[in-house]
Motif scaffolding. Sequence first.
Motif, PDB file in Angstrom:
ATOM      1  N   LYS A 109       0.847  -1.194   0.000  1.00 49.85           N
ATOM      2  CA  LYS A 109       0.000   0.000   0.000  1.00 49.85           C
ATOM      3  C   LYS A 109       0.881   1.242   0.000  1.00 49.85           C
ATOM      4  N   TRP A 110       0.602   2.163  -0.907  1.00 51.80           N
ATOM      5  CA  TRP A 110       1.400   3.379  -1.071  1.00 51.80           C
ATOM      6  C   TRP A 110       0.618   4.582  -0.549  1.00 51.80           C
ATOM      7  N   ARG A 111       1.280   5.405   0.262  1.00 50.47           N
ATOM      8  CA  ARG A 111       0.680   6.658   0.724  1.00 50.47           C
ATOM      9  C   ARG A 111       1.722   7.768   0.607  1.00 50.47           C
ATOM     10  N   GLN A 112       1.352   8.857  -0.047  1.00 48.33           N
ATOM     11  CA  GLN A 112       2.251  10.009  -0.116  1.00 48.33           C
ATOM     12  C   GLN A 112       1.775  11.043   0.881  1.00 48.33           C
ATOM     13  N   LEU A 113       2.602  11.324   1.893  1.00 51.13           N
ATOM     14  CA  LEU A 113       2.211  12.222   2.969  1.00 51.13           C
ATOM     15  C   LEU A 113       2.495  13.681   2.647  1.00 51.13           C
ATOM     16  N   THR A 114       3.612  13.926   1.980  1.00 50.40           N
ATOM     17  CA  THR A 114       3.986  15.285   1.570  1.00 50.40           C
ATOM     18  C   THR A 114       4.653  15.172   0.201  1.00 50.40           C
ATOM     19  N   ASN A 115       5.094  16.298  -0.333  1.00 49.79           N
ATOM     20  CA  ASN A 115       5.794  16.254  -1.621  1.00 49.79           C
ATOM     21  C   ASN A 115       7.009  15.343  -1.576  1.00 49.79           C
ATOM     22  N   ASP A 116       7.668  15.288  -0.420  1.00 48.94           N
ATOM     23  CA  ASP A 116       8.945  14.575  -0.338  1.00 48.94           C
ATOM     24  C   ASP A 116       8.946  13.397   0.632  1.00 48.94           C
ATOM     25  N   VAL A 117       7.780  12.972   1.102  1.00 49.60           N
ATOM     26  CA  VAL A 117       7.690  11.834   2.020  1.00 49.60           C
ATOM     27  C   VAL A 117       6.570  10.903   1.563  1.00 49.60           C
ATOM     28  N   LEU A 150      18.568   6.874  20.486  1.00 49.44           N
ATOM     29  CA  LEU A 150      17.793   6.793  21.718  1.00 49.44           C
ATOM     30  C   LEU A 150      18.621   6.073  22.772  1.00 49.44           C
ATOM     31  N   ASP A 151      19.161   6.821  23.708  1.00 50.16           N
ATOM     32  CA  ASP A 151      19.995   6.236  24.755  1.00 50.16           C
ATOM     33  C   ASP A 151      19.141   5.411  25.722  1.00 50.16           C
ATOM     34  N   GLY A 152      19.808   4.512  26.431  1.00 53.43           N
ATOM     35  CA  GLY A 152      19.124   3.696  27.424  1.00 53.43           C
ATOM     36  C   GLY A 152      18.222   2.636  26.838  1.00 53.43           C
ATOM     37  N   ASN A 153      18.444   2.298  25.561  1.00 53.88           N
ATOM     38  CA  ASN A 153      17.605   1.331  24.850  1.00 53.88           C
ATOM     39  C   ASN A 153      18.484   0.251  24.234  1.00 53.88           C
ATOM     40  N   ARG A 154      18.250  -1.006  24.622  1.00 51.48           N
ATOM     41  CA  ARG A 154      19.124  -2.100  24.178  1.00 51.48           C
ATOM     42  C   ARG A 154      19.042  -2.352  22.683  1.00 51.48           C
ATOM     43  N   MET A 155      17.973  -1.944  22.034  1.00 51.58           N
ATOM     44  CA  MET A 155      17.834  -2.167  20.592  1.00 51.58           C
ATOM     45  C   MET A 155      18.506  -1.081  19.765  1.00 51.58           C
ATOM     46  N   LYS A 156      19.071  -0.076  20.454  1.00 50.75           N
ATOM     47  CA  LYS A 156      19.851   0.986  19.811  1.00 50.75           C
ATOM     48  C   LYS A 156      19.066   1.706  18.712  1.00 50.75           C
ATOM     49  N   GLU A 157      17.787   1.927  18.963  1.00 50.80           N
ATOM     50  CA  GLU A 157      16.978   2.605  17.955  1.00 50.80           C
ATOM     51  C   GLU A 157      17.444   4.043  17.749  1.00 50.80           C
ATOM     52  N   HIS A 158      17.313   4.503  16.508  1.00 53.68           N
ATOM     53  CA  HIS A 158      17.592   5.883  16.134  1.00 53.68           C
ATOM     54  C   HIS A 158      16.330   6.487  15.520  1.00 53.68           C
ATOM     55  N   ALA A 159      16.026   7.722  15.857  1.00 52.52           N
ATOM     56  CA  ALA A 159      14.906   8.457  15.255  1.00 52.52           C
ATOM     57  C   ALA A 159      15.463   9.417  14.211  1.00 52.52           C
ATOM     58  N   LEU A 160      14.713   9.613  13.127  1.00 53.34           N
ATOM     59  CA  LEU A 160      15.099  10.539  12.072  1.00 53.34           C
ATOM     60  C   LEU A 160      14.056  11.645  11.952  1.00 53.34           C
ATOM     61  N   PHE A 161      14.521  12.852  11.688  1.00 55.32           N
ATOM     62  CA  PHE A 161      13.635  13.996  11.503  1.00 55.32           C
ATOM     63  C   PHE A 161      13.911  14.607  10.150  1.00 55.32           C
ATOM     64  N   HIS A 162      12.918  14.529   9.265  1.00 59.40           N
ATOM     65  CA  HIS A 162      13.024  15.117   7.929  1.00 59.40           C
ATOM     66  C   HIS A 162      12.564  16.565   8.029  1.00 59.40           C
ATOM     67  N   ARG A 163      13.522  17.466   8.083  1.00 60.02           N
ATOM     68  CA  ARG A 163      13.217  18.881   8.368  1.00 60.02           C
ATOM     69  C   ARG A 163      12.289  19.541   7.353  1.00 60.02           C
ATOM     70  N   PRO A 164      12.530  19.380   6.043  1.00 60.79           N
ATOM     71  CA  PRO A 164      11.685  20.111   5.088  1.00 60.79           C
ATOM     72  C   PRO A 164      10.198  19.810   5.224  1.00 60.79           C
ATOM     73  N   SER A 165       9.851  18.591   5.615  1.00 62.70           N
ATOM     74  CA  SER A 165       8.439  18.208   5.736  1.00 62.70           C
ATOM     75  C   SER A 165       7.957  18.160   7.179  1.00 62.70           C
ATOM     76  N   ALA A 166       8.851  18.436   8.137  1.00 67.69           N
ATOM     77  CA  ALA A 166       8.516  18.353   9.572  1.00 67.69           C
ATOM     78  C   ALA A 166       7.974  16.978   9.934  1.00 67.69           C
TER      79      ALA A 166
END
Length: 228
Positions: free
Chosen positions: A2-10, A119-135
């Motif tokens: 399933k495809w969803r376009q949320l913004t011009n660039d996401v 994300l510190d303190g998390n054994r799965m070492k997850e990282h969050a990403l923030f796409h600035r142009p689209s917030a």
Amino acid sequence: MKWRQLTNDVAVMSFPWRAFGIDFERNVSLLRLRDGRMVIHSSAPFTAQDVAAIRRFGEPAWLVDATLMHDTFAKEGRAAFPDLPYLAPNGFARASGIPIESLDSPPSDWKDEIDILKLDGNRMKEHALFHRPSATLVVADLFFSFPMETRGWARFFVRHVMLLPRLFGISIFFRTTISDRQAFARSMKALLQWNFERIVVAHREPVEKEAKAAVERALGDSGFLSHA
């Protein structure tokens, strides 16, 4: 798929992924930079048609899996995009058998367009990403997000087993991976410094409106805002 376009660039591609009799889906986020190059966030069982759809949206430049838990489709992701840099947390190669480049040192090409937070303190070492142009905030397993119309066994499981009465938040499964609550809370405080308007999770529905308020409620529900 399933495809969803949320913004011009996401854009978000959703693939079936079943566990406990529920389709949790695997979301792949496509984050396009101003020059047309693109981050593919999360791997999936890509078909030739899926790869073609991705290439129509932008130029694939990086493949990312942002938690140690997301090695399920690593081989399929690498096979679909054999020449791309594959970025993941340290230790991902041991779990997946696929060589990676560390997310701890993101590409300089992302500067001013994609921010990254470990994300510190998390054994799965997850990282969050923030796409600035689209917030747009993009996470892996940090938050789950089920639609309000979820019914039956899926609704019972999410509310009473995953312990998400609002159908959005930090699941009990993720909470068990938190090894240092204070360090994790500090990461949540840093995450809230980003001015995101929407959030894409790895499983089920993106939150397209008032996403920051939803995150703040979820962190309050889990007792992390008071530690931040």
